[in-house]
Write an enzyme that holds these catalytic residues in place. Structure first.
Site, PDB file in Angstrom:
ATOM      1  N   ILE A   1      12.923   0.997   9.369  1.00 62.73           N
ATOM      2  CA  ILE A   1      12.037   2.037  10.230  1.00 62.73           C
ATOM      3  C   ILE A   1      10.613   1.665  10.077  1.00 62.73           C
ATOM      4  CG2 ILE A   1      11.039   4.387  10.040  1.00 62.73           C
ATOM      5  CD1 ILE A   1      13.472   5.072   8.697  1.00 62.73           C
ATOM      6  N   HIS A   2      10.349   0.824  11.164  1.00 64.09           N
ATOM      7  CA  HIS A   2       8.845   0.282  11.589  1.00 64.09           C
ATOM      8  C   HIS A   2       8.226   1.240  12.295  1.00 64.09           C
ATOM      9  CE1 HIS A   2      10.158  -1.514  15.139  1.00 64.09           C
ATOM     10  NE2 HIS A   2      11.485  -1.579  14.549  1.00 64.09           N
ATOM     11  N   ALA A   3       6.946   0.740  12.969  1.00 60.49           N
ATOM     12  CA  ALA A   3       6.076   1.812  13.608  1.00 60.49           C
ATOM     13  C   ALA A   3       6.650   2.362  14.907  1.00 60.49           C
ATOM     14  CB  ALA A   3       4.660   0.948  13.959  1.00 60.49           C
TER      15      ALA A   3
END
Length: 85
Positions: A14-16
């Site tokens: 879960i990145h930006a």
């Protein structure tokens, strides 16, 4: 209360970008939505909280919805995770 579990398959976790999309989706519902990962819990409507979970590929997460639109919220969130993460 509705809940489902999911294992992150995206190699970046879960990145930006998906984190922002998750928050945007969660804010559409009045229910309280929590994401749990690695012993931490985050309000799915707060990007910084979601990012602080540090959810990476292979991590098991649990999503919990509680409120008047929990059935719709959990269905949409499960679809989001399967298609995006």
């Amino acid at each position: 209360m509705k809940q489902f579990n999911y294992t992150i398959t995206d190699e970046l976790g879960i990145h930006a970008r998906p984190g922002g999309e998750l928050v945007k989706l969660a804010k559409q519902f009045s229910s309280t939505i929590k994401v749990d990962c690695n012993g931490k819990s985050a309000d799915a409507k707060r990007l910084i909280a979601v990012m602080s979970l540090g959810a990476k590929q292979g991590h098991a997460i649990s999503i919990t919805c509680e409120g008047e639109d929990e059935d719709t919220a959990i269905a949409k969130l499960e679809e989001f995770f399967k298609n995006s993460l």
